[in-house]
Design a protein around this motif. Structure first.
Motif, short mmCIF file in Angstrom:
data_model
loop_
_atom_site.label_atom_id
_atom_site.label_comp_id
_atom_site.label_asym_id
_atom_site.label_seq_id
_atom_site.Cartn_x
_atom_site.Cartn_y
_atom_site.Cartn_z
N LEU A 104 18.52 19.53 18.98
CA LEU A 104 18.60 20.16 20.30
C LEU A 104 18.08 19.23 21.39
O LEU A 104 18.43 19.38 22.57
N HIS A 105 17.22 18.26 21.00
CA HIS A 105 16.64 17.34 21.99
C HIS A 105 17.32 15.99 22.01
O HIS A 105 16.90 15.11 22.76
N PRO A 143 33.82 25.52 11.23
CA PRO A 143 33.31 25.36 12.60
C PRO A 143 32.45 26.52 13.05
O PRO A 143 31.46 26.34 13.78
N THR A 144 32.78 27.70 12.59
CA THR A 144 31.95 28.87 12.94
C THR A 144 30.57 28.74 12.32
O THR A 144 29.55 29.11 12.94
N LEU A 145 30.53 28.21 11.10
CA LEU A 145 29.24 28.01 10.43
C LEU A 145 28.38 27.00 11.21
O LEU A 145 27.18 27.22 11.44
N VAL A 146 29.01 25.89 11.63
CA VAL A 146 28.27 24.87 12.39
C VAL A 146 27.77 25.46 13.70
O VAL A 146 26.59 25.26 14.10
N TYR A 205 23.71 25.96 15.01
CA TYR A 205 23.12 25.45 16.25
C TYR A 205 22.95 26.54 17.31
O TYR A 205 22.43 26.28 18.39
N GLY A 206 23.36 27.71 16.95
CA GLY A 206 23.08 28.83 17.86
C GLY A 206 21.75 29.51 17.54
O GLY A 206 21.36 30.47 18.23
N VAL A 251 31.86 17.35 17.36
CA VAL A 251 32.57 16.52 16.38
C VAL A 251 32.44 17.11 14.98
O VAL A 251 33.42 17.15 14.21
N ALA A 252 31.27 17.62 14.65
CA ALA A 252 31.07 18.23 13.33
C ALA A 252 31.97 19.45 13.16
O ALA A 252 32.57 19.66 12.10
#
Length: 325
Positions: free
Chosen positions: A295-296, A278-281, A285-286, A306-307
């Motif tokens: 992002l759009h 989860p940290t990787l995901v 996206y950060g 969810v991912a």
């Protein structure tokens, strides 16, 4: 204090200012308990024998604890006392055979002496010689040492029952329970080691005593010393067995502590692995790249959550399937 015992069990207490110059021939045992210098001088005057002082008992070398001087047998043995406390100790006691009389000098109160003096009244006239009385006194000392070992075994069994419990009971233990029990194990080891040291000292003393003509010509005293020597050997072997049990309990307690610590480290390791995807995901996206189509998206935020959730659940379920949890 100086106590003088007769064969019938009656005792007389001498004061340092006692004017007498000799002892009643019927007195078989002179017991000096925490004597001061005046009482030591009184005893020396009554006996005609130089007596070891408290400093002599402390400073005496192991090789010089048993000797004969002017037909007087001097012996020093180590006796265990304060066994009911967490700090059992050894005290040096002088046993002296002068003619037909036993002299003891001590600066503590081992329980064996009170048991023996009480037994004199129950069987009056039982002892006829100082050597026989010494044999019976040593027998009482050894019996008391056996009781000390029994106390140690009982405490060890109770402690073992507290340490080795099922998993449900182990989970209800307070924090640092096993670490606190290490102190109890150390106390039990101290008690047994003191008893073993006392038995070793008594073994040398009895062996030396049996070699003395004063005892060899007294069949009753010689037989008593033989029995005491056999008891000492048996108790020494038993003390060694108890000491091995203490060592096992110590090793087992340390092993259980390591298992508990490893379980804690295991939890942290698994938690770090579970939360790594989860940290990787979230890290992806950060990023502030211009072209990130998600992002759009209208549901991009929900899809990212969810991912992250799935990336945490999948490793967790894998660990459970492998039996690592």
């Amino acid at each position: 204090m100086i106590r003088a015992y007769r064969p019938d069990g009656t005792a007389e207490i001498f004061s340092a200012s006692d004017p007498r110059t000799n002892l009643d021939p019927a007195i078989l045992w002179l017991d000096l308990v925490n004597p001061d210098r005046a009482e030591e001088e009184l005893a020396e005057r009554l006996l005609g024998v130089p007596l070891p002082t408290r400093d002599d008992l402390k400073d005496i070398e192991p090789s010089s604890r048993l000797y004969v001087e002017d037909a007087v047998v001097f012996m020093t043995g180590s006796l265990v006392y304060h066994v009911e406390t967490d700090l059992p100790e050894l005290t040096d006691v002088a046993f002296i055979l002068s003619g037909n009389r036993l002299i003891t000098i001590r600066y503590a109160e081992p329980r064996a002496f009170s048991l023996f003096s009480a037994g004199l009244l129950r069987v009056p006239g039982r002892y006829q010689t100082g050597a026989e009385m010494l044999g019976r006194l040593l027998e009482t000392v050894v019996d008391r040492t056996a009781e000390v070992l029994e106390i140690g075994v009982a405490r060890l069994d109770a402690l073992s029952a507290e340490v080795f419990v099922d998993r449900k009971a182990a989970k209800r233990r307070p924090p640092r329970f096993l670490e606190d029990k290490l102190l109890d194990i150390a106390n039990h080891h101290r008690l047994v080691s003191k008893a073993r040291d006392s038995l070793m000292s008594l073994s040398r003393l009895v062996t030396f005593l049996r070699s003395q003509p004063l005892v060899r010509k007294d069949p009753e005293a010689d037989e008593l010393c033989r029995i005491v020597a056999h008891d000492i050997q048996s108790l020494s072997e038993h003390a060694g067995f108890v000491s091995n049990n203490i060592t096992f309990l110590l090793d087992a307690s340390l092993g259980l502590i390591s298992v508990e610590q490893n379980a804690i480290i295991k939890i942290f390791s698994i938690a770090s692995v579970v939360f790594l995807p989860p940290t990787l995901v979230a890290s992806i996206y950060g990023m502030n790249f211009q072209f990130m189509p998600e992002l759009h998206w209208q549901f991009g935020y929900a899809l990212a959550l969810v991912a992250m959730l799935l990336s945490a659940i999948i490793p967790f379920q894998f660990f459970r399937w492998k039996g690592w949890l």
